[in-house]
Design a protein around this motif. Structure first.
Motif, short mmCIF file in Angstrom:
data_model
loop_
_atom_site.label_atom_id
_atom_site.label_comp_id
_atom_site.label_asym_id
_atom_site.label_seq_id
_atom_site.Cartn_x
_atom_site.Cartn_y
_atom_site.Cartn_z
N LYS A 144 26.61 37.58 51.15
CA LYS A 144 26.29 39.00 51.06
C LYS A 144 26.82 39.77 52.27
N VAL A 145 26.72 39.14 53.45
CA VAL A 145 27.21 39.80 54.66
C VAL A 145 28.73 39.98 54.58
N ILE A 146 29.44 38.93 54.16
CA ILE A 146 30.89 39.01 54.06
C ILE A 146 31.31 40.05 53.03
N GLN A 147 30.59 40.11 51.91
CA GLN A 147 30.93 41.09 50.88
C GLN A 147 30.80 42.52 51.38
N SER A 148 29.85 42.76 52.28
CA SER A 148 29.67 44.11 52.80
C SER A 148 30.84 44.56 53.67
N LEU A 149 31.70 43.62 54.06
CA LEU A 149 32.86 43.92 54.91
C LEU A 149 34.16 44.01 54.13
N ILE A 150 34.11 43.83 52.80
CA ILE A 150 35.32 43.81 51.98
C ILE A 150 35.51 45.16 51.30
N PRO A 151 36.53 45.93 51.68
CA PRO A 151 36.73 47.25 51.06
C PRO A 151 37.02 47.17 49.56
N GLN A 152 37.70 46.10 49.12
CA GLN A 152 38.09 45.98 47.71
C GLN A 152 36.99 45.39 46.83
N LEU A 153 35.77 45.24 47.37
CA LEU A 153 34.70 44.58 46.60
C LEU A 153 34.46 45.22 45.24
N PRO A 154 34.39 46.56 45.11
CA PRO A 154 34.18 47.14 43.77
C PRO A 154 35.26 46.74 42.76
N THR A 155 36.51 46.60 43.24
CA THR A 155 37.58 46.18 42.35
C THR A 155 37.37 44.74 41.89
N TYR A 156 37.01 43.86 42.83
CA TYR A 156 36.75 42.47 42.48
C TYR A 156 35.60 42.37 41.48
N GLU A 157 34.53 43.13 41.72
CA GLU A 157 33.37 43.08 40.83
C GLU A 157 33.73 43.57 39.43
N ALA A 158 34.53 44.63 39.36
CA ALA A 158 34.94 45.14 38.04
C ALA A 158 35.76 44.11 37.28
N LEU A 159 36.68 43.43 37.98
CA LEU A 159 37.48 42.39 37.33
C LEU A 159 36.60 41.21 36.90
N LEU A 160 35.63 40.84 37.74
CA LEU A 160 34.74 39.73 37.39
C LEU A 160 33.82 40.11 36.23
N ASN A 161 33.39 41.36 36.15
CA ASN A 161 32.60 41.80 35.00
C ASN A 161 33.40 41.66 33.71
N THR A 162 34.70 41.98 33.79
CA THR A 162 35.56 41.88 32.62
C THR A 162 35.72 40.43 32.19
N ILE A 163 35.97 39.53 33.14
CA ILE A 163 36.17 38.13 32.78
C ILE A 163 34.87 37.49 32.33
N ALA A 164 33.74 37.93 32.88
CA ALA A 164 32.44 37.40 32.44
C ALA A 164 32.17 37.78 30.99
N ALA A 165 32.50 39.01 30.63
CA ALA A 165 32.27 39.46 29.26
C ALA A 165 33.23 38.79 28.28
N SER A 166 34.51 38.68 28.65
CA SER A 166 35.50 38.12 27.72
C SER A 166 35.34 36.62 27.54
N CYS A 167 34.85 35.91 28.58
CA CYS A 167 34.70 34.45 28.50
C CYS A 167 33.26 34.02 28.32
N ARG A 168 32.35 34.97 28.26
CA ARG A 168 30.92 34.70 28.05
C ARG A 168 30.34 33.84 29.17
N PHE A 169 30.67 34.20 30.39
CA PHE A 169 30.08 33.54 31.54
C PHE A 169 28.73 34.18 31.84
N GLN A 170 27.75 33.33 32.09
CA GLN A 170 26.45 33.83 32.52
C GLN A 170 26.54 34.42 33.92
N LYS A 171 27.31 33.76 34.78
CA LYS A 171 27.56 34.23 36.14
C LYS A 171 28.91 33.71 36.57
N VAL A 172 29.68 34.54 37.30
CA VAL A 172 31.02 34.13 37.71
C VAL A 172 31.25 34.60 39.15
N TYR A 173 31.92 33.73 39.94
CA TYR A 173 32.11 33.98 41.37
C TYR A 173 33.57 33.76 41.76
#
Length: 225
Positions: free
Chosen positions: A79-108
């Motif tokens: 969580k601390v490292i994520q707070s220092l990453i400017p591109q975090l919203p972009t990563y989260e949006a991409l992970l939300n897309t892959i979670a929905a398309s592949c039916r992942f309960q959680k993806v990291y």
């Protein structure tokens, strides 16, 4: 300790008003769940009151109860490292897309060496899933140490070049229909998803296709400084 923390925050905030703070509350493993929640709440209230008395109202302070006997310390560091990453919203949006398309309960997206994750989808945090993925990485690393080999660039053959160019991946299926899927993104990062979809194995080809598209996109994002 609380007094020194408040004094430090007051001094730092005066010079660096945009700084964010993270407070780790260690050794919570010796407490029951109720005692842990009450203890952390009491610490937060005391620090907040002292900060308010020092003229600091609602400073950006995050609190993380941790223990060395489970994965909470790695979760907190993530969580601390994520707070220092400017591109975090972009990563989260991409992970939300892959979670929905592949039916992942959680993806990291994991850093495989430290076992902290630099991003995840925006579904609620799930410590058991994180622990499962972290242990899976440890198993993969152990296997790599035992069965991997040092490749001499002077002895490369077309076959060896083809093998090295392939992306590593692995999948484990459990009796309770849980599936862990891992795909290497680069030499340091890996995508790991947890699924409870009963038809996940039958749809593996579609999952591979979607993850490959995700990998191509995330590599482009990572290349932007």
């Amino acid at each position: 300790a609380v007094g020194r923390l408040v004094d430090s925050l007051a001094i730092l905030t005066a010079s660096y008003p945009e700084i964010k703070y993270s407070v780790f509350v260690h050794k919570v493993d010796s407490l029951s769940e109720d005692q842990r929640e009450d203890g952390v709440r009491e610490i937060i209230e005391r620090i907040s009151d002292d900060l308010y008395d020092a003229g600091l109202e609602n400073p950006p302070v995050s609190y993380y109860p941790t223990s060395i006997y489970d994965h909470t310390i790695f979760e907190a560091l993530s969580k601390v490292i994520q707070s220092l990453i400017p591109q975090l919203p972009t990563y989260e949006a991409l992970l939300n897309t892959i979670a929905a398309s592949c039916r992942f309960q959680k993806v990291y997206i994991f850093d495989v060496m430290s076992k902290v994750y630099i991003a995840s989808d925006t579904s609620p945090s799930d410590l058991p899933s994180y622990e499962l993925c972290s242990d899976f990485i440890s198993a993969i690393m152990d296997l790599s140490d035992m069965y991997g080999w040092d490749r001499d660039p002077d002895e490369e053959t077309p076959r060896m070049t083809d093998i090295q160019s392939q992306t590593a991946e692995s999948m484990v299926c459990f009796k309770n229909d849980h599936v862990i899927y891992l795909r290497e993104l680069n030499a340091f990062l890996a995508l790991i998803g947890v699924s409870q979809e009963p038809k996940f194995q039958q749809e593996r080809a579609l999952v591979d296709y979607n993850v490959q598209a995700f990998q191509d996109t995330i590599i482009k994002v990572l290349a932007r400084r």
